[in-house]
Design an enzyme around this catalytic site. Structure first.
Site, PDB file in Angstrom:
ATOM      1  N   HIS A 479      64.208 -22.592  16.949  1.00  0.00           N
ATOM      2  CA  HIS A 479      64.988 -22.014  15.862  1.00  0.00           C
ATOM      3  C   HIS A 479      64.094 -21.431  14.760  1.00  0.00           C
ATOM      4  O   HIS A 479      64.228 -20.288  14.353  1.00  0.00           O
ATOM      5  CB  HIS A 479      65.842 -23.155  15.305  1.00  0.00           C
ATOM      6  CG  HIS A 479      66.920 -22.720  14.414  1.00  0.00           C
ATOM      7  ND1 HIS A 479      68.202 -22.514  14.864  1.00  0.00           N
ATOM      8  CD2 HIS A 479      66.924 -22.426  13.103  1.00  0.00           C
ATOM      9  CE1 HIS A 479      68.942 -22.125  13.862  1.00  0.00           C
ATOM     10  NE2 HIS A 479      68.198 -22.068  12.780  1.00  0.00           N
ATOM     11  N   GLU A 721      55.631   0.086  39.589  1.00  0.00           N
ATOM     12  CA  GLU A 721      55.429  -1.333  39.313  1.00  0.00           C
ATOM     13  C   GLU A 721      54.680  -2.017  40.443  1.00  0.00           C
ATOM     14  O   GLU A 721      54.420  -3.217  40.379  1.00  0.00           O
ATOM     15  CB  GLU A 721      56.789  -2.030  39.157  1.00  0.00           C
ATOM     16  CG  GLU A 721      57.628  -1.450  38.049  1.00  0.00           C
ATOM     17  CD  GLU A 721      58.930  -2.198  37.872  1.00  0.00           C
ATOM     18  OE1 GLU A 721      59.012  -3.056  37.000  1.00  0.00           O
ATOM     19  OE2 GLU A 721      59.874  -1.906  38.640  1.00  0.00           O
ATOM     20  N   ASP A 745      55.272  -5.805  35.813  1.00  0.00           N
ATOM     21  CA  ASP A 745      55.231  -6.052  37.251  1.00  0.00           C
ATOM     22  C   ASP A 745      53.963  -5.499  37.884  1.00  0.00           C
ATOM     23  O   ASP A 745      53.412  -6.106  38.795  1.00  0.00           O
ATOM     24  CB  ASP A 745      56.474  -5.459  37.926  1.00  0.00           C
ATOM     25  CG  ASP A 745      57.643  -6.424  37.851  1.00  0.00           C
ATOM     26  OD1 ASP A 745      57.419  -7.631  38.069  1.00  0.00           O
ATOM     27  OD2 ASP A 745      58.774  -5.985  37.559  1.00  0.00           O
ATOM     28  N   CYS A 792      56.714   1.468  30.160  1.00  0.00           N
ATOM     29  CA  CYS A 792      57.744   0.682  29.465  1.00  0.00           C
ATOM     30  C   CYS A 792      57.516  -0.816  29.588  1.00  0.00           C
ATOM     31  O   CYS A 792      58.404  -1.604  29.261  1.00  0.00           O
ATOM     32  CB  CYS A 792      59.134   1.068  29.950  1.00  0.00           C
ATOM     33  SG  CYS A 792      59.364   0.834  31.716  1.00  0.00           S
TER      34      CYS A 792
HETATM   35  C1  PEP Z   1      57.911  -4.043  33.867  1.00  0.00           C
HETATM   36  O1  PEP Z   1      57.852  -4.629  34.944  1.00  0.00           O
HETATM   37  O2  PEP Z   1      56.908  -3.691  33.204  1.00  0.00           O
HETATM   38  C2  PEP Z   1      59.226  -3.698  33.299  1.00  0.00           C
HETATM   39  C3  PEP Z   1      59.333  -2.960  32.208  1.00  0.00           C
HETATM   40  O3  PEP Z   1      60.307  -4.218  33.908  1.00  0.00           O
HETATM   41  P1  PEP Z   1      60.789  -5.732  33.716  1.00  0.00           P
HETATM   42  O4  PEP Z   1      59.927  -6.348  32.658  1.00  0.00           O
HETATM   43  O5  PEP Z   1      62.231  -5.636  33.366  1.00  0.00           O
HETATM   44  O6  PEP Z   1      60.550  -6.288  35.089  1.00  0.00           O
HETATM   45 MG    MG Z   2      59.636  -4.732  36.178  1.00  0.00          MG
END
Ligand code: PEP
Ligand code: MG
Length: 868
Positions: A479, A721, A745, A792
């Site tokens: 928390h 990935e 990933d 991302c």
């Molecule tokens: C990643 O694998 O970098 C990604 C953005 O996807 P997730 O974290 O949702 O697996």
């Molecule tokens: Mg991923």
């Protein structure tokens, strides 16, 4: 064979019933286990005893029937059942049969070879013996609501009365503040009202009980609830509750809505991957003492220096006694509850003057203390077990705390801290202790040191004066850690008892990024921390002020800085922090934690709502990334030995057109007139891209055939990935419009390291040269084919990674919304030419330590961009 467990308030009673019943079994021995009294032989019930008896009964029998006496025995037994693994839970059955007669009848039936249904029926009909006529008339007294065993809803009889079913529309769902409004509204009417989460098939909850609504009645955005009412004002009640829910509990309008999800919405904040700093690093051993300092778990970034203010609320020592006059204790309890409620009302009024949202914590707690579930439970414990008020109050609040803590829901777990907090207030009053020491008004800027802080401690805290928080206990998702991150107060948790030995006033230097606390450091260290603190504050302030400015390098190269989002609230937040669009919408939010697949219509509604927030900014919707590590119970997926290498993401989608087609159709419909792009996760081969695109074409075709409005074309990308996709990027590039590198990933698969395994945190390093080389290769292949590349994963928002990614030629950086302003600022501080040199230097390094050390030095030397 059915085995039996007898739970009672007295050890003697449970053992006696077991003996008596065993004798009735005749030659056959039936496994039967008593769980009576507390561990130290007092009257009451013990979770551990019940748990042990259940375990023995499960070992001996295929099915287990549990008979209980009353009050807390019911609750403790329910908790013990909830703590079992789900396959064991299915084998355990609780009955409301009378204890003695029921146990005897059950044992006789079990000895006769009856199955669980027969044994249960025999127990439940046991009162239809010749004893009953003498005892009648017996009023069919209604069991207090908290005593109702939480049978799976499938077994629950249909509720009497009228009902309405609705979808919860607001981002917060039926939690905390909305839950309080819901209960308050229900209480206005003369009717018995229940609320049931239909999506999860949970049991009905008493709509006038804060505890029950916060527990089983809770529901997230998009989930269906059924409200049922019976009594004189049933219709009026339903109308009022329907209006309240449909109005989103009054939370749906206004630009500030997302921001207003303040204190009571800590968890969505947490769940929107508002991750603690550097979670990728191996969790440091709590409280290791290193050269004049303590090492804990980093919980909220930032530097601070200041004198220690050691917060030591006096310990609550509750003695339990058997009382001769329970009624007197009930009166004591009622007075204490009354006083606690008054204190909470005053606190609410007081805090509301500076922060209305935070003040609502106190209203929530006050409602808990007038909740029949909690209050009746305490009173019953006093009457049934002749307990003193303190012991009864402590026992019942602890039970609820445990129950909420073991819930599947983060928000529910956070409510456990509120129950403890409110319960402790009552105990302090009963024990004649004065109002706790508070953090409300602090004389000077301090670093607060404490074992743990309760929600009311944190709510009252004088935020102007608190420079940092150092907690002996707690984890990075506790928390206090969540609130500290929300309020940008540096925090280190898990420092262990040692930190509590620090004397008040001792100078402390806190590094919330690394989780370090320097105790009484030399002048030069203090100066250094102080400088770091000032520099960071100035950096963040400036970055925030310039968050709308584009990310253009000193030599005119522009890149996009966008955000990763999971729902409408985080999409709004992204815009508040200056994101130029969404680089990753994780659509899993619609699929997880529910009982059925969201249909095309529901998905369309959800995607369209986010697309509308984004207006013409890019919105990249990633198709479903579940399976394997994120199993969905309703999909009936096989358990796998290596789920991260199993049927997940695109592999699942391609096998299940029944899932994939509705999602693709929903995306295409939401894309009409908006800047929506679609992206496929976890691509490993060229063939998968071809198949995924065919599936998209099929969705176009059926929509066109049915004349359903949708986007004629959308850009298509894949997530890179897997090392396979990275190595094949040149082959795949012509098939797609863009790549987005999923560095989380990609790191896990490149280094063959489970991203969730804390033991291997030292290997899960996205800046490892091996990962950097793959990123380099992907960008080069994509650019050669005229395609753009985003990233991302977590890496995109990491300060030290930004120069190297920029230099490798990344076109789009997608990150958690709050990281956006600073990422843009770093990009504006660099020229593309120097970033390229930095990238080449890093690519030539052999170890991740070298890369990180080098990049930290680069950041240290970075001059802020000159103001326009
Ligand atoms: C990643 O694998 O970098 C990604 C953005 O996807 P997730 O974290 O949702 O697996
Ligand atoms: Mg991923």
């Amino acid at each position: 064979m059915v085995s039996i467990v007898v739970v009672a308030h007295s050890e003697e009673l449970a053992v006696g019933v077991v003996k008596l019943a065993s004798q009735m079994a005749g030659e056959e021995s039936v496994p039967i286990f008593p769980a009576g009294g507390t561990e130290d032989g007092r009257l009451g019930t013990s979770f551990d005893k019940v748990e042990r008896a259940l375990q023995e009964a499960l070992d001996e029998g295929d099915q287990v029937l549990i008979l209980v006496d009353l009050g807390s025995a019911v609750m403790v037994t329910q908790m013990a059942i909830e703590a079992l693994p789900s396959d064991a839970q299915d084998r355990v059955h609780m009955t409301n049969a009378p204890l003695t007669e029921g146990t005897i009848a059950a044992v006789v039936a079990a000895a006769g070879g009856e199955g669980i249904d027969g044994v249960r029926l025999a127990a439940e009909k046991a009162l239809a013996t010749p004893k009953v006529p003498e005892l009648e008339p017996v009023e069919a007294a209604e069991a207090p609501s908290h005593e109702e065993p939480e049978a799976p809803s499938a077994e629950e009889p249909e509720a009497e009365g009228k009902s309405v079913e609705m979808t919860v529309p607001n981002p917060t769902g039926l939690h905390a503040r909305p839950a309080a409004r819901f209960v308050r509204t229900a209480m206005r009417f003369d009717a018995q009202i229940t609320v049931q989460n239909v999506t999860h098939g949970r049991p009905r909850a008493n709509a006038k009980s804060m505890m029950e609504v916060a527990n089983t009645g809770t529901a997230r955005q998009g989930e269906r609830i059924r409200v049922t009412a019976e009594g004189d004002e049933a219709e009026k009640a339903l109308e009022a509750l329907r209006a309240l829910v449909e109005d989103g509990f009054g939370e749906m309008e206004g630009e500030e809505q997302a921001a207003a999800e303040s204190v009571e919405t800590e968890a969505p904040e947490a769940e929107r991957a508002e991750m603690p700093p550097e979670t990728r690093q191996p969790a440091p051993e709590p409280a290791s003492k290193e050269a004049g300092g303590l090492q804990g778990i980093p919980a909220s970034e930032g530097f601070a220096v200041g004198p220690a203010f050691v917060y030591r609320p006096p310990a609550l020592e509750v003695e339990s006694r058997t009382v001769s006059d329970p009624s007197e204790e009930v009166v004591r309890l009622q007075r204490a509850l009354e006083e606690a409620r008054e204190q909470l009302t005053d606190l609410q009024a007081d805090i509301a003057e500076r922060d209305e949202e935070v003040a609502e914590i106190f209203e929530f707690q006050r409602m808990m203390l007038e909740d029949p579930t909690l209050v009746d439970g305490m009173e019953e414990e006093i009457r049934e077990a002749s307990s003193n008020a303190e012991a009864a109050a402590e026992m019942v609040t602890e039970e609820w705390e445990r129950r909420l803590e073991s819930g599947e829901d983060t928000l529910m777990r956070l409510r456990a801290a509120d129950v403890r907090d409110a319960g402790n207030r009552v105990l302090r009053i009963l024990l004649g202790m004065s109002e706790e020491q508070t953090l409300r008004s602090l004389p000077e800027p301090v670093v607060v040191v404490a074992d743990e802080l309760t929600p009311s401690d944190t709510a009252q805290m004088d935020r102007e004066m608190v420079q940092a928080l150092c907690m002996a206990g707690g984890g990075a998702t506790s928390h206090v850690a969540i609130l500290a991150r929300m309020w940008s107060i540096p925090a280190v948790v898990g420092l262990g008892e040692e930190v509590l030995a620090i004397a008040d006033g001792t100078p402390l230097a806190v590094d919330g990024h690394e989780g370090r606390v320097e105790v009484d450091p030399p002048e030069d260290v203090i100066r250094e921390y102080e400088e770091q603190r000032k520099a960071r504050a100035a950096r963040l302030e400036r970055a925030m002020a310039e968050r709308e400015a584009a990310a253009v390098t000193r030599d005119g190269h522009r890149v996009e800085v966008v955000a990763n989002v999971g729902d409408v609230a985080s999409a709004r937040e992204a815009l508040e922090f200056g994101a130029e669009g969404v680089g990753l919408l994780r659509t899993e939010f619609l699929y997880l934690d529910r009982a059925t697949v969201p249909d095309e219509e529901e998905q369309y509604g959800a995607y369209r709502a986010i697309a509308d927030v984004m207006e013409q900014r890019p919105l990249i919707i990633r198709t479903l990334d579940v399976g394997g590590d994120k199993p969905l119970p309703y999909l009936d997926l096989e358990a796998e030995m290596n789920p991260f290498l199993g049927v997940r993401a695109i592999r699942l989608a391609l096998r299940r057109p029944d899932l994939f087609q509705p999602q693709l159709r929903a995306i295409l419909r939401a894309a009409e007139g908006r800047n929506v792009k679609v992206m496929f996760p976890l691509i490993a081969t060229y063939a998968e891209v071809v198949q995924a695109k065919e599936a998209l074409t099929e969705a176009h075709r059926t929509l066109a055939e049915e004349g359903v409005p949708h986007a004629e074309t959308v850009d298509v990308g894949i997530m890179v990935e897997t090392p396979a996709a990275a190595l094949q990027a040149d082959a795949i590039a012509p098939l797609v419009d863009f790549f987005s590198i999923g560095s989380n990933d990609l790191t896990q698969y490149t280094l063959a390291t489970d991203r969730g395994n804390e033991e291997l945190g030292y290997l899960f390093q996205a800046l490892d040269p091996a990962v950097l080389r793959l990123i380099d290769r992907v960008i080069e292949a994509a650019h050669a084919a005229g395609k753009w590349v985003g990233l991302c994963g977590e890496l995109a928002g990491r300060r030290r990674a930004i120069p190297v990614l920029l230099g490798l030629g990344l076109d789009e950086f997608s990150m958690t919304p709050r990281a956006v302003p600073e990422a843009k600022q770093i990009i504006r501080s660099l020229s593309l030419a120097e970033a390229k040199e930095i990238a080449q230097e890093a690519l030539g390094m052999s170890t991740v330590e070298d890369v990180e050390g080098y990049l930290d030095a680069v950041l240290d030397d970075l001059e802020p961009p000159s103001a326009e």
